[in-house]
Scaffold this motif. Structure first.
Motif, PDB file in Angstrom:
ATOM      1  N   UNK A  81       0.852  -1.186   0.000  1.00  0.00           N
ATOM      2  CA  UNK A  81       0.000   0.000   0.000  1.00  0.00           C
ATOM      3  C   UNK A  81       0.886   1.234   0.000  1.00  0.00           C
ATOM      4  N   UNK A  82       0.262   2.393  -0.118  1.00  0.00           N
ATOM      5  CA  UNK A  82       1.031   3.640  -0.064  1.00  0.00           C
ATOM      6  C   UNK A  82       1.755   3.759   1.264  1.00  0.00           C
ATOM      7  N   UNK A  83       1.121   3.315   2.327  1.00  0.00           N
ATOM      8  CA  UNK A  83       1.766   3.386   3.642  1.00  0.00           C
ATOM      9  C   UNK A  83       3.030   2.532   3.659  1.00  0.00           C
ATOM     10  N   UNK A  84       2.939   1.293   3.184  1.00  0.00           N
ATOM     11  CA  UNK A  84       4.110   0.414   3.183  1.00  0.00           C
ATOM     12  C   UNK A  84       5.207   0.940   2.266  1.00  0.00           C
ATOM     13  N   UNK A 115       5.113   0.586  13.438  1.00  0.00           N
ATOM     14  CA  UNK A 115       3.858  -0.065  13.030  1.00  0.00           C
ATOM     15  C   UNK A 115       3.945  -0.598  11.610  1.00  0.00           C
ATOM     16  N   UNK A 116       4.512   0.193  10.699  1.00  0.00           N
ATOM     17  CA  UNK A 116       4.620  -0.254   9.306  1.00  0.00           C
ATOM     18  C   UNK A 116       5.567  -1.446   9.184  1.00  0.00           C
ATOM     19  N   UNK A 117       6.671  -1.425   9.916  1.00  0.00           N
ATOM     20  CA  UNK A 117       7.593  -2.564   9.901  1.00  0.00           C
ATOM     21  C   UNK A 117       6.912  -3.785  10.520  1.00  0.00           C
ATOM     22  N   UNK A 118       6.164  -3.588  11.599  1.00  0.00           N
ATOM     23  CA  UNK A 118       5.391  -4.691  12.193  1.00  0.00           C
ATOM     24  C   UNK A 118       4.462  -5.313  11.152  1.00  0.00           C
TER      25      UNK A 118
END
Length: 189
Positions: A81-84, A115-118
């Motif tokens: 996703x854009x977040x990732x 959070x994104x790495x999780x």
């Protein structure tokens, strides 16, 4: 025809507001009409539509990322996703990247990066490994599944570039690449 960000987001642009520098109501660039009222302050945002090169570059980058994200998901990478992309864009595929450096590069908070790495770790895309230079730190590395996604991503990027080349022509894409490279190499105009 590719929709602009303005069309995708239903945002007015200089193309839809009439002449550059004026809105549909004839207000000047500053948002003031002949009577001196400030249209921007009164809620009329037409005059606030960006008309600078930075906005065009941002729109082009947004459209490119949107096409890339959709193609990655179509290729079976539902996690993408854009977040990732705020993490994967800064992750060194050869040996990994310290999590602290991901915070610095991405401009995100430590908590957001965590959070994104999780999320990426839960999806099996990355793994945390001890940093040999700092016992408290972790290095974020791609897993085999993550490296496979990178290979798919490279193919997808080439397909997107081929579509852009069809649209702009060989000379146009070569000129675009040269101009963007010059901007990047100069640090900024």
């Amino acid at each position: 025809m590719v929709k602009t960000i303005d069309e995708k987001m239903k945002r007015p642009s200089s193309a839809t507001t009439g002449k550059a520098g004026t809105g549909k109501d004839g207000a000047d660039k500053d948002g003031a009409d002949k009577g001196g009222t400030d249209k921007a302050a009164s809620g009329n945002t037409t005059e606030l539509s960006p008309d600078h090169i930075g906005w065009l570059i941002w729109q082009a980058a947004f459209l490119w990322k949107d096409a890339y994200m959709a193609a990655m998901q179509e290729a079976g990478h539902d996690w993408y996703s854009k977040a990732q992309s705020n993490i994967t864009a800064f992750l060194d595929p050869r040996g990994g990247t310290p999590q602290k450096r991901l915070v610095e590069r991405s401009g995100l908070t430590k908590q957001a990066v965590q959070q994104l790495v999780d999320d990426l770790e839960a999806a099996g895309i990355v793994q945390r490994v001890p940093d040999p230079g700092d016992k408290r730190a972790k290095i974020i590395r791609y897993t085999d599944k993550g490296k496979a996604a990178l290979r798919d991503g490279t193919r997808i990027k080439r397909r997107i570039e081929a579509r852009m080349t069809e649209s702009l022509g060989e000379a146009g894409i070569k000129q675009l690449r040269a101009n963007l490279s010059r901007i990047i190499e100069s640090g900024f105009p």
